[in-house]
Design a protein around this motif. Structure first.
Motif, PDB file in Angstrom:
ATOM      1  N   ALA A 103       0.810  -1.219   0.000  1.00 24.80           N
ATOM      2  CA  ALA A 103       0.000   0.000   0.000  1.00 24.80           C
ATOM      3  C   ALA A 103       0.844   1.270   0.000  1.00 24.80           C
TER       4      ALA A 103
ATOM      5  N   MET B 120      15.794  -6.770  -8.975  1.00 24.37           N
ATOM      6  CA  MET B 120      14.547  -7.404  -9.392  1.00 24.37           C
ATOM      7  C   MET B 120      14.733  -8.185 -10.691  1.00 24.37           C
ATOM      8  N   ARG B 121      15.511  -7.627 -11.598  1.00 23.97           N
ATOM      9  CA  ARG B 121      15.772  -8.335 -12.849  1.00 23.97           C
ATOM     10  C   ARG B 121      16.473  -9.667 -12.567  1.00 23.97           C
TER      11      ARG B 121
ATOM     12  N   ARG C 132       1.097  -5.224  -6.848  1.00 25.73           N
ATOM     13  CA  ARG C 132       1.650  -3.932  -6.414  1.00 25.73           C
ATOM     14  C   ARG C 132       3.062  -4.086  -5.885  1.00 25.73           C
TER      15      ARG C 132
ATOM     16  N   LEU D 227       5.493  -4.599  -8.756  1.00 23.92           N
ATOM     17  CA  LEU D 227       5.709  -3.358  -9.485  1.00 23.92           C
ATOM     18  C   LEU D 227       6.579  -2.401  -8.679  1.00 23.92           C
ATOM     19  N   ARG D 228       6.320  -2.305  -7.374  1.00 29.58           N
ATOM     20  CA  ARG D 228       7.107  -1.416  -6.515  1.00 29.58           C
ATOM     21  C   ARG D 228       8.561  -1.861  -6.465  1.00 29.58           C
TER      22      ARG D 228
ATOM     23  N   GLU E  11       9.927   2.354   1.533  1.00 28.11           N
ATOM     24  CA  GLU E  11      10.418   3.589   2.162  1.00 28.11           C
ATOM     25  C   GLU E  11       9.305   4.331   2.885  1.00 28.11           C
ATOM     26  N   GLY E  12       8.091   4.166   2.418  1.00 31.74           N
ATOM     27  CA  GLY E  12       6.958   4.844   3.037  1.00 31.74           C
ATOM     28  C   GLY E  12       6.404   4.125   4.253  1.00 31.74           C
TER      29      GLY E  12
ATOM     30  N   LEU F 130      13.934 -12.066 -10.912  1.00 32.06           N
ATOM     31  CA  LEU F 130      12.943 -12.581 -11.867  1.00 32.06           C
ATOM     32  C   LEU F 130      13.575 -13.561 -12.838  1.00 32.06           C
TER      33      LEU F 130
ATOM     34  N   PRO G 225      15.476  -1.967  -9.588  1.00 32.31           N
ATOM     35  CA  PRO G 225      15.369  -2.646 -10.882  1.00 32.31           C
ATOM     36  C   PRO G 225      16.426  -3.730 -11.113  1.00 32.31           C
TER      37      PRO G 225
ATOM     38  N   SER H  29      10.138  -3.487  -8.714  1.00 31.09           N
ATOM     39  CA  SER H  29      10.730  -3.227 -10.027  1.00 31.09           C
ATOM     40  C   SER H  29      11.130  -1.767 -10.178  1.00 31.09           C
ATOM     41  N   LEU H  30      10.354  -0.872  -9.547  1.00 34.94           N
ATOM     42  CA  LEU H  30      10.683   0.548  -9.609  1.00 34.94           C
ATOM     43  C   LEU H  30      11.808   0.899  -8.638  1.00 34.94           C
ATOM     44  N   ASP H  31      11.770   0.311  -7.441  1.00 31.22           N
ATOM     45  CA  ASP H  31      12.720   0.678  -6.386  1.00 31.22           C
ATOM     46  C   ASP H  31      14.097   0.058  -6.574  1.00 31.22           C
TER      47      ASP H  31
END
Lengths: 209, 209
Positions: free
Chosen positions: A23, A117-118, A104, A107-108, A27-28, A121, A114, A110-112
């Motif tokens: 959610a 995550m690569r 979510r 996706l998070r 970091e949040g 995966l 990358p 992958s953004l935080d």
DNA sequence: CCTACCGATCGGTAGG
DNA sequence: CCTACCGATCGGTAGG
């Protein structure tokens, strides 16, 4: 009146962290926020997970383990023909429909992170991609699959379609009723239709086996 | 030796914030990190933007203003036939190809503040969606567009395809060479092909106009 | 699993 | 646009 097993708290923390990370992001999210959901103190969380980073890794690990459990069904279905193709994709869609938090989180991450995550995966779904692209190339050779399709790029886009639509589907849902069950079903149905019609040549679709 | 215009610092801060927010997210970014990129003190940043929240809003605002500038071209192309359709989608793809930070920012905002983002997007691309879905329904009535296609859901998925592939494309890029120009082009080409082949009926594609 | 505590950093203010 | 400063919260440790 048996005491709860010692592992129970670890599991509860893992589930709470999954929800909050999905959610609000890593970091949040403060460790305090995770503790509040479970009703323990911060120092206690740090007994089960030695650091915030360790908690994150455990959350991702649980997610990928869950995926590993549905993978066989997806793989089996992806090996041939159209009906099995649809069945396989439906299993994957269901995995994320059951809990959009999974989409979510993916996706998070992958953004935080990358690069990490690569690598992750590649380890977890790399072989699976190989099987699917091989089946697609076979289909192209047999004239069932569109010859101008780019197998690797197509698979990537379909993964994105599935993950993305469950992660942020509601946000782009313009003109659709918001948040109800029908919306999810409509998204999944259109994702499936798009994947299929962009893969198979019209008229050749039902011939495969 | 003219002094830099007073607005220059504001712009520099906005560009730096865009980069850092896209890379690390809003919560993962400290005002100090933005200041470090520009070489001023934190208190000075807070002169140009009264709060971190104000900085975020200015970044999103600049992004959407940039989109408004390319919207006319997309709209014009979407109103009819297939060639214009391809042209319009290419303009949209270019917008994100020019700076993947735009895609990452959009995706992050959708994850972090889904409700606010839905409202914002409705205001900025809502009317545009209406035009596209109307054109699709016209195409369905004329037998050029697949009758089983769900217009609103299809548009949502195409938006997702475009935004997602530029935001996190490299992460799912299994088996493709990483990070070079060809990868971006391959992704964009396949996204375009998928959108087109899942939209038009085969054989009817070139008849439109 | 808890109390008590720590240094570091956060967003933001006062005042120039 | 700067120096100086603030209260709050952060992840994490000591010790039980």
């Amino acid at each position: 009146m048996s005491a709860p097993p010692p592992e129970a708290m670890r599991t509860r923390l893992l589930e709470a962290a999954t929800r909050v990370f999905a959610a609000r992001g890593y970091e949040g999210t403060s460790l305090q926020a995770v503790c509040d959901q479970v009703g323990i103190r911060k120092a206690s969380l740090l007994y089960w997970f030695p650091s915030k980073e360790a908690l994150r890794e455990a959350v991702i690990d649980a997610l990928l383990t869950g995926w590993k459990d549905v993978l066989p069904a997806v793989l089996l279905a992806a090996s041939t023909g159209e009906d099995r193709f649809a069945g396989g994709l439906k299993v994957a869609l269901d995995f994320f429909a059951t809990s959009p938090d999974r989409a979510r989180l993916l996706l998070r991450e992958s953004l935080d992170r990358p690069d990490e995550m690569r690598a992750t995966l590649n380890r977890h779904i790399g072989p699976w991609i190989g099987v699917v692209t091989a089946a697609i190339r076979r289909g192209q050779a047999e004239g069932r699959v569109r010859p101008d399709l780019d197998p690797e790029a197509w698979v990537m886009q379909v993964v994105l379609l599935v993950v993305g639509s469950f992660a942020v589907g509601e946000v782009v849902d313009l003109g659709l009723a918001t948040g109800d069950e029908g919306t999810h079903a409509r998204r999944a149905a259109e994702a499936l239709r798009m994947a299929r019609s962009s893969l198979f040549l019209d008229g050749a679709a039902t011939r495969g086996g």
